[in-house]
Design a protein around this motif. Structure first.
Motif, PDB file in Angstrom:
ATOM      1  N   LYS A 126       6.556  -5.313  -3.246  1.00 35.04           N
ATOM      2  CA  LYS A 126       6.388  -4.263  -4.249  1.00 35.04           C
ATOM      3  C   LYS A 126       6.892  -2.937  -3.669  1.00 35.04           C
ATOM      4  O   LYS A 126       6.151  -2.212  -3.007  1.00 35.04           O
ATOM      5  CB  LYS A 126       4.926  -4.167  -4.674  1.00 35.04           C
ATOM      6  N   PRO A 127       8.166  -2.619  -3.930  1.00 36.80           N
ATOM      7  CA  PRO A 127       8.725  -1.364  -3.410  1.00 36.80           C
ATOM      8  C   PRO A 127       8.439  -0.175  -4.314  1.00 36.80           C
ATOM      9  O   PRO A 127       8.374  -0.297  -5.538  1.00 36.80           O
ATOM     10  CB  PRO A 127      10.227  -1.657  -3.369  1.00 36.80           C
ATOM     11  N   ILE A 128       8.244   0.999  -3.708  1.00 34.73           N
ATOM     12  CA  ILE A 128       8.074   2.253  -4.441  1.00 34.73           C
ATOM     13  C   ILE A 128       9.090   3.249  -3.896  1.00 34.73           C
ATOM     14  O   ILE A 128       9.128   3.510  -2.696  1.00 34.73           O
ATOM     15  CB  ILE A 128       6.651   2.820  -4.285  1.00 34.73           C
ATOM     16  N   GLY A 129       9.891   3.813  -4.783  1.00 38.53           N
ATOM     17  CA  GLY A 129      10.936   4.729  -4.364  1.00 38.53           C
ATOM     18  C   GLY A 129      10.418   6.111  -4.014  1.00 38.53           C
ATOM     19  O   GLY A 129       9.259   6.451  -4.281  1.00 38.53           O
ATOM     20  N   PRO A 130      11.275   6.960  -3.430  1.00 41.57           N
ATOM     21  CA  PRO A 130      10.858   8.300  -3.007  1.00 41.57           C
ATOM     22  C   PRO A 130      10.604   9.253  -4.168  1.00 41.57           C
ATOM     23  O   PRO A 130       9.842  10.197  -4.036  1.00 41.57           O
ATOM     24  CB  PRO A 130      12.039   8.783  -2.155  1.00 41.57           C
ATOM     25  N   ILE A 189       4.009  -3.938   0.461  1.00 42.59           N
ATOM     26  CA  ILE A 189       4.294  -2.711  -0.284  1.00 42.59           C
ATOM     27  C   ILE A 189       5.150  -1.802   0.588  1.00 42.59           C
ATOM     28  O   ILE A 189       4.796  -1.523   1.739  1.00 42.59           O
ATOM     29  CB  ILE A 189       2.994  -1.977  -0.662  1.00 42.59           C
ATOM     30  N   THR A 190       6.282  -1.366   0.064  1.00 46.46           N
ATOM     31  CA  THR A 190       7.124  -0.416   0.792  1.00 46.46           C
ATOM     32  C   THR A 190       7.116   0.915   0.057  1.00 46.46           C
ATOM     33  O   THR A 190       7.243   0.962  -1.162  1.00 46.46           O
ATOM     34  CB  THR A 190       8.567  -0.933   0.935  1.00 46.46           C
ATOM     35  N   ILE A 191       6.956   1.990   0.813  1.00 46.77           N
ATOM     36  CA  ILE A 191       6.870   3.334   0.232  1.00 46.77           C
ATOM     37  C   ILE A 191       7.817   4.256   0.992  1.00 46.77           C
ATOM     38  O   ILE A 191       7.773   4.331   2.216  1.00 46.77           O
ATOM     39  CB  ILE A 191       5.439   3.892   0.306  1.00 46.77           C
ATOM     40  N   GLU A 192       8.659   4.965   0.251  1.00 43.15           N
ATOM     41  CA  GLU A 192       9.579   5.910   0.860  1.00 43.15           C
ATOM     42  C   GLU A 192       9.046   7.334   0.708  1.00 43.15           C
ATOM     43  O   GLU A 192       8.753   7.780  -0.395  1.00 43.15           O
ATOM     44  CB  GLU A 192      10.958   5.817   0.200  1.00 43.15           C
ATOM     45  N   GLN A 193       8.902   8.017   1.810  1.00 47.72           N
ATOM     46  CA  GLN A 193       8.557   9.432   1.866  1.00 47.72           C
ATOM     47  C   GLN A 193       7.393   9.818   0.941  1.00 47.72           C
ATOM     48  O   GLN A 193       7.550  10.641   0.037  1.00 47.72           O
ATOM     49  CB  GLN A 193       9.785  10.278   1.519  1.00 47.72           C
TER      50      GLN A 193
END
Length: 218
Positions: free
Chosen positions: A2-6, A112-116
């Protein structure tokens, strides 16, 4: 996964139910309203959302004439006479934080990946975000990968290790640095006291130390 962009979607005045799986808010937070649909997630989301923004949040369905439509409303938890407002009528940062909180609370046994994440969180509250990440790891059994430049977030993780709230072997700090041959990745290990046992490469923690020393010299 589940990726979340910046950068998440700008707040909308009106949302539409998608029927998406509760626990996945989308790369840009487009399904964030689904996580507010049922307890106990909505109560837990409010706990962390209030901690990070001083606002509480709710989803209000529109029965007629738009059966699948709803609005997301927020209310200032500090002001005694505060009223519920459409999320589109408050600061942009509020809409950027909500998807992060919702995903970390609603997802279970996921990557879960979260950018900035720090880009829309006040520096004083970035450390509290680290506590939410650790909570999601322990209570929801999620693996959370964060790309960040936040010293506040890193320091709180160290403090949580020192307190025994999270084990050092459950935290992996990877420093990515470019050179003439490309990019290299260096793992920076932590001991049980939350201290780094590997020296930081230049350009992160050393910047604060150098600036403070320059002020003292003057």
């Amino acid at each position: 996964y589940k990726p979340i962009g910046p950068i998440r979607l700008s707040p909308r005045r009106l949302y539409w139910s998608t029927g998406s799986e509760i626990g996945d808010i989308g790369f840009m937070g487009e399904w964030v309203g689904e996580s507010l649909l049922k307890p106990p997630n909505n109560k837990i989301i409010n706990y962390w959302f209030k901690k990070l923004t001083n606002y509480i949040v709710r989803r209000k369905d529109i029965k007629k004439p738009l059966h699948d439509a709803y609005v997301i409303q927020v209310k200032d938890s500090i002001q005694a006479k505060a009223k519920w407002m459409n999320i589109a009528d408050v600061g942009f940062g509020i809409s950027q934080v909500l998807p992060l909180v919702s995903q970390l609370v609603a997802a279970e046994r996921s990557v879960i990946t979260i950018e900035q994440p720090e880009s829309q969180i006040h520096p004083a509250l970035q450390a509290d975000f680290a506590e939410l990440v650790v909570w999601s790891m322990k209570k929801r059994h999620n693996q959370v990968l964060i790309e960040t430049h936040s010293e506040h977030l890193a320091l709180r993780v160290q403090a949580l290790i020192h307190k025994g709230d999270v084990a050092p072997e459950d935290v992996s700090v990877l420093y990515v640095q470019r050179n003439e041959k490309g990019s290299t990745i260096q793992r920076l290990r932590l001991d049980k006291q939350g201290r780094f046992t590997d020296a930081w490469p230049g350009g992160f923690f050393p910047e604060r130390r150098n600036d403070l020393l320059a002020l003292l010299e003057d």
